[in-house]
Design a protein around this motif. Structure first.
Motif, PDB file in Angstrom:
ATOM      1  N   UNK A 208       0.830  -1.203   0.000  1.00 26.46           N
ATOM      2  CA  UNK A 208       0.000   0.000   0.000  1.00 26.46           C
ATOM      3  C   UNK A 208       0.864   1.253   0.000  1.00 26.46           C
ATOM      4  N   UNK A 209       1.893   1.225   0.838  1.00 28.30           N
ATOM      5  CA  UNK A 209       2.763   2.398   0.951  1.00 28.30           C
ATOM      6  C   UNK A 209       3.454   2.713  -0.374  1.00 28.30           C
ATOM      7  N   UNK A 210       3.930   1.651  -1.055  1.00 30.01           N
ATOM      8  CA  UNK A 210       4.618   1.878  -2.334  1.00 30.01           C
ATOM      9  C   UNK A 210       3.648   2.378  -3.397  1.00 30.01           C
ATOM     10  N   UNK A 211       2.468   1.771  -3.471  1.00 37.11           N
ATOM     11  CA  UNK A 211       1.474   2.188  -4.463  1.00 37.11           C
ATOM     12  C   UNK A 211       1.082   3.641  -4.271  1.00 37.11           C
ATOM     13  N   UNK A 212       0.827   3.968  -3.007  1.00 39.46           N
ATOM     14  CA  UNK A 212       0.418   5.339  -2.687  1.00 39.46           C
ATOM     15  C   UNK A 212       1.583   6.313  -2.914  1.00 39.46           C
ATOM     16  N   UNK A 213       2.764   5.860  -2.573  1.00 42.20           N
ATOM     17  CA  UNK A 213       3.948   6.709  -2.750  1.00 42.20           C
ATOM     18  C   UNK A 213       4.156   7.063  -4.215  1.00 42.20           C
ATOM     19  N   UNK A 214       3.932   6.077  -5.084  1.00 46.69           N
ATOM     20  CA  UNK A 214       4.086   6.324  -6.519  1.00 46.69           C
ATOM     21  C   UNK A 214       3.075   7.373  -6.984  1.00 46.69           C
ATOM     22  N   UNK A 215       1.843   7.222  -6.509  1.00 43.98           N
ATOM     23  CA  UNK A 215       0.792   8.155  -6.901  1.00 43.98           C
ATOM     24  C   UNK A 215       1.138   9.578  -6.429  1.00 43.98           C
ATOM     25  N   UNK A 216       1.600   9.676  -5.203  1.00 45.16           N
ATOM     26  CA  UNK A 216       1.947  10.990  -4.665  1.00 45.16           C
ATOM     27  C   UNK A 216       3.113  11.587  -5.434  1.00 45.16           C
ATOM     28  N   UNK A 217       4.035  10.709  -5.815  1.00 45.79           N
ATOM     29  CA  UNK A 217       5.175  11.183  -6.585  1.00 45.79           C
ATOM     30  C   UNK A 217       4.722  11.806  -7.900  1.00 45.79           C
ATOM     31  N   UNK A 218       3.756  11.157  -8.564  1.00 37.57           N
ATOM     32  CA  UNK A 218       3.243  11.693  -9.830  1.00 37.57           C
ATOM     33  C   UNK A 218       2.582  13.051  -9.585  1.00 37.57           C
ATOM     34  N   UNK A 219       1.758  13.110  -8.522  1.00 37.51           N
ATOM     35  CA  UNK A 219       1.075  14.378  -8.206  1.00 37.51           C
ATOM     36  C   UNK A 219       2.102  15.475  -7.929  1.00 37.51           C
ATOM     37  N   UNK A 220       3.109  15.109  -7.143  1.00 34.83           N
ATOM     38  CA  UNK A 220       4.123  16.114  -6.796  1.00 34.83           C
ATOM     39  C   UNK A 220       4.878  16.586  -8.029  1.00 34.83           C
ATOM     40  N   UNK A 221       5.157  15.644  -8.937  1.00 35.14           N
ATOM     41  CA  UNK A 221       5.866  16.029 -10.161  1.00 35.14           C
ATOM     42  C   UNK A 221       5.021  16.983 -10.992  1.00 35.14           C
ATOM     43  N   UNK A 222       3.736  16.646 -11.098  1.00 31.28           N
ATOM     44  CA  UNK A 222       2.850  17.525 -11.866  1.00 31.28           C
ATOM     45  C   UNK A 222       2.811  18.906 -11.230  1.00 31.28           C
ATOM     46  N   UNK A 223       2.695  18.900  -9.881  1.00 31.45           N
ATOM     47  CA  UNK A 223       2.649  20.187  -9.187  1.00 31.45           C
ATOM     48  C   UNK A 223       3.961  20.941  -9.369  1.00 31.45           C
ATOM     49  N   UNK A 224       5.050  20.194  -9.526  1.00 35.52           N
ATOM     50  CA  UNK A 224       6.346  20.854  -9.634  1.00 35.52           C
ATOM     51  C   UNK A 224       6.450  21.641 -10.941  1.00 35.52           C
ATOM     52  N   UNK A 225       5.624  21.331 -11.951  1.00 36.38           N
ATOM     53  CA  UNK A 225       5.597  22.300 -13.038  1.00 36.38           C
ATOM     54  C   UNK A 225       4.212  22.913 -13.213  1.00 36.38           C
ATOM     55  N   UNK A 226       3.726  23.404 -12.080  1.00 37.76           N
ATOM     56  CA  UNK A 226       2.505  24.206 -12.066  1.00 37.76           C
ATOM     57  C   UNK A 226       1.318  23.477 -12.650  1.00 37.76           C
ATOM     58  N   UNK A 227       1.263  22.173 -12.452  1.00 35.62           N
ATOM     59  CA  UNK A 227       0.074  21.483 -12.894  1.00 35.62           C
ATOM     60  C   UNK A 227      -0.631  20.908 -11.678  1.00 35.62           C
ATOM     61  N   UNK A 228      -1.005  21.810 -10.808  1.00 28.82           N
ATOM     62  CA  UNK A 228      -1.748  21.418  -9.613  1.00 28.82           C
ATOM     63  C   UNK A 228      -3.225  21.635  -9.866  1.00 28.82           C
ATOM     64  N   UNK A 229      -3.975  21.783  -8.771  1.00 28.95           N
ATOM     65  CA  UNK A 229      -5.430  21.872  -8.903  1.00 28.95           C
ATOM     66  C   UNK A 229      -5.882  23.210  -9.481  1.00 28.95           C
ATOM     67  N   UNK A 230      -4.945  24.164  -9.682  1.00 27.29           N
ATOM     68  CA  UNK A 230      -5.332  25.451 -10.243  1.00 27.29           C
ATOM     69  C   UNK A 230      -4.904  25.581 -11.700  1.00 27.29           C
ATOM     70  N   UNK A 231      -4.734  24.436 -12.358  1.00 27.91           N
ATOM     71  CA  UNK A 231      -4.282  24.486 -13.744  1.00 27.91           C
ATOM     72  C   UNK A 231      -5.058  23.475 -14.563  1.00 27.91           C
ATOM     73  N   UNK A 232      -5.195  23.748 -15.849  1.00 28.81           N
ATOM     74  CA  UNK A 232      -5.728  22.732 -16.758  1.00 28.81           C
ATOM     75  C   UNK A 232      -5.149  22.959 -18.137  1.00 28.81           C
ATOM     76  N   UNK A 233      -5.385  21.959 -18.979  1.00 30.35           N
ATOM     77  CA  UNK A 233      -4.782  21.956 -20.298  1.00 30.35           C
ATOM     78  C   UNK A 233      -5.923  21.821 -21.306  1.00 30.35           C
ATOM     79  N   UNK A 234      -5.857  22.644 -22.369  1.00 28.05           N
ATOM     80  CA  UNK A 234      -6.814  22.429 -23.468  1.00 28.05           C
ATOM     81  C   UNK A 234      -6.010  21.835 -24.619  1.00 28.05           C
ATOM     82  N   UNK A 235      -6.408  20.646 -25.065  1.00 31.14           N
ATOM     83  CA  UNK A 235      -5.725  20.026 -26.206  1.00 31.14           C
ATOM     84  C   UNK A 235      -6.631  20.088 -27.422  1.00 31.14           C
TER      85      UNK A 235
END
Lengths: 227, 408
Positions: free
Chosen positions: B44-71
């Motif tokens: 559980x810890x590893x699975x959750x850790x991976x997910x958090x890592x992805x979220x943190x990476x996204x947030x690290x280039x301003x892709x947090x909850x205050x951002x979106x992308x139009x494709x």
């Protein structure tokens, strides 16, 4: 407290029947017995005489098939398993041939075992246990374990355990059966001393030397007392 | 009235002293549950850790909850476009820019292209971007410089490369070198900060060029359509659902879509990216959690059996307790206590063991280490509840031992 004239143990027409298949074996046939406060009774009998069955019933470890058993004013034949456990706890002090101490528990812990199932272990009970152990010269050994004690010492621990809840009767099953004659003598002296203090004692034995210390000897044969 | 709490306390202590004097039984009971608990917590810890890592990476280039992308192009998230994809244009961006909640915005064109240092060739994603790129993506150059307004205006043939390109084509020193993109020579003026990977997606494998250059010189598009717009909005003043419906309405209107026609664009949120990037790991995590659950059940069965053996061994002691006044209920409680203590100790050590194992694995796999406190509490509570079930059968057996066995 019960009236001095009422017996502590009053058995009336106690029968015990075992049924094995079609056969019925009547192990106890109409046993009547009165034991008064301060009595010291020895019940003697050969093996197969019904002695053990009677002891089980006296100790509330088993129920008779029929009859009445009043122990210290309580009719115990009608009690539930839990009520019988409480009777064993409060009114009966057992002393066994094989001592039956808990092997990993210390002398003090073994003595306090009955109090666990009363109000739990309390300071007063610990003090009382130490006082009683001192009286039987076991005060120096309260932290010893059973395998560090001699047979006589183990039996003294068992006797203190039987006394800790101030039971109405002390029930001893061949209390010297596993001891040499000198130690047997000592243990019987302890029973004598306790009886002089007014405690009611019932000893089941086939050893005449033991029985001779009692004030009253009852012989059992084929499930009946003989005169 | 008897003092019940002291009585239960004394019975509990009696049970503890039995545990301390039956260490072999106790040890094997704890071990058999420990394995399942530790593996469950680790997974559980590893699975959750991976997910958090992805979220943190996204947030690290301003892709947090205050951002979106139009494709550009409609269809499913990350799938191929199922509509026209050449309809998102600069005019749309100009309108979006004026919306009151938009704080920053960057638009881009992109394409997979061959790039070369003159000798080696490789394929990478080339982005045509605006001056806002570093700000909007929180991704700056670590060496050299980013594009200037003059570069954009003059459609200059300059580029900024990711570290993967620098390492693989220039041996770690790309600044000032020349790179050939789609047959055209560019000067490398800057190198982006290293960002690593999200799962298998290597972020540093990219080349940035001015969007004006991209449009006219590199991508050779007949029409100046865009591939995407990234918007940072003020999440204090407006809800994302409101933004999404407003943006959808504006774009549909501007693209002259009829009612019933599908959107010819996609609005992508960080949640969707996280779900996409962790989909596989979630399946694996779920599968492994089920396996560790089975391990715990098997461990429980083992505990029941060892407990039976222990009780068999303690028959005489149980009879002694009953002879001196323990009722069946007292004996039942005694053995239930023991199983609960086993569950508690194996639970706590298992959880700690899981933490340690997960910390070690996270360290070697350079993953984010997550301490699943709530999950661990849940596991412990669950284990305690289940241990009642494990404990009842042996405890009931113990309580049915007749005390008469002591007399012969």
């Amino acid at each position: 407290m019960v009236d001095i004239k009422e017996p502590v143990i009053k058995l009336r027409d106690i029968r015990k029947v075992y049924r094995i298949g079609e056969e019925e074996y009547e192990i106890l046939k109409s046993i009547n017995l009165d034991v008064y406060k301060g009595d010291f009774v020895a019940i003697m009998g050969a093996s197969g005489s019904g002695k053990t069955t009677l002891l089980n019933i006296l100790g509330c470890l088993d129920r008779p098939t029929s009859g009445s058993y009043i122990l210290d004013g309580v009719e115990v034949t009608k009690l539930s398993e839990r009520e019988l456990a409480s009777i064993r706890n409060q009114k009966i002090g057992f002393v066994f041939q094989e001592f039956h101490l808990i092997p990993w528990a210390t002398v003090l812990e073994n003595v306090l075992l009955p109090t666990v199932y009363a109000d739990g272990i309390t300071k007063e009970k610990i003090d009382k246990a130490i006082y009683l152990l001192n009286r039987l010269n076991m005060g120096e050994r309260i932290n010893f374990r059973p395998n560090e004690l001699s047979g006589g010492q183990r039996q003294r621990v068992a006797i203190v355990r039987a006394l800790i809840n101030d039971p109405a009767i002390i029930l001893a099953d061949e209390p010297t059966g596993a001891l040499d004659s000198k130690t047997s003598e000592e243990v019987m002296e302890i029973f004598g001393m306790l009886n002089e203090e007014g405690r009611t004692i019932v000893v089941v034995t086939h050893d005449m030397n033991v029985a001779s210390k009692a004030k009253l000897i009852k012989h059992i044969r084929d499930g009946k007392f003989i005169e | 009235m008897v003092n019940l709490s002291n009585r239960y306390y004394s019975i509990f202590k009696e049970a503890l002293s039995e545990i301390l004097n039956s260490r072999i039984y106790f040890f094997f009971m704890v071990i058999s549950l420990f394995v399942g608990i530790a593996s469950m917590v680790t997974v559980y810890s590893l699975g959750k850790g991976f997910e958090i890592q992805v979220i943190k990476q996204l947030e690290s280039f301003n892709f947090g909850s205050n951002a979106f992308l139009i494709l550009a192009g409609g269809g499913k998230f990350f799938g191929p476009s199922t509509t026209r994809s050449d309809t998102l244009v600069l005019g749309d961006v100009e309108v979006l820019k004026r919306l009151y909640f938009v704080k920053k915005l960057d638009y881009f064109q992109r394409a997979f292209m061959e790039v070369s240092n003159g000798k080696d060739v490789r394929t990478t994603m080339v982005f045509g971007v605006t001056l806002n790129y570093p700000d909007v993506n929180n991704w700056h150059v670590s060496r050299g410089r980013f594009f200037s307004k003059a570069d954009i205006d003059s459609k200059a043939k300059v580029c900024v490369v990711g570290t993967a390109i620098e390492d693989e084509l220039y041996g770690g020193n790309a600044l000032g070198k020349v790179i050939k993109i789609n047959g055209i020579y560019f000067t490398i003026i800057g190198v982006l900060e290293r960002k690593g990977a999200i799962g298998s997606f290597r972020l540093d494998d990219r080349v940035l060029i001015p969007i004006t250059t991209a449009n006219t010189r590199v991508f050779n598009r007949n029409k100046a359509y865009l591939d995407g717009v990234k918007i940072i909005f003020d999440d204090r003043i407006v809800d994302f659902d409101v933004i999404k419906s407003l943006v959808t309405k504006i774009l549909r209107e501007r693209h002259k879509l009829q009612e019933g026609e599908p959107d010819d664009f996609r609005i992508i949120t960080p949640d969707q990216i996280v779900a996409f990037r962790t989909a596989v790991s979630r399946v694996i995590t779920g599968f492994l959690l089920v396996i560790s659950l089975v391990t715990i059940v098997v461990g429980g069965v083992v505990v029941v059996n060892i407990m039976y053996a222990n009780i068999e061994d303690k028959m005489k002691v149980i009879a002694i307790r009953m002879a001196v006044g323990a009722s069946s209920k007292d004996i039942f409680l005694h053995y239930l206590f023991i199983v609960i203590v086993v569950a508690l100790i194996s639970g706590i050590t298992g959880i700690l063991g899981g933490f340690i194992l997960s910390a070690l694995i996270s360290r070697f796999a350079s993953l984010y280490f997550y301490v699943p406190i709530n999950f661990s509490i849940l596991v412990l509570v669950g284990l305690l509840l289940v241990s009642f079930f494990f404990g009842v059968f042996p405890a009931r057996k113990a309580s049915s031992i007749p005390p008469g066995v002591l007399i012969r």
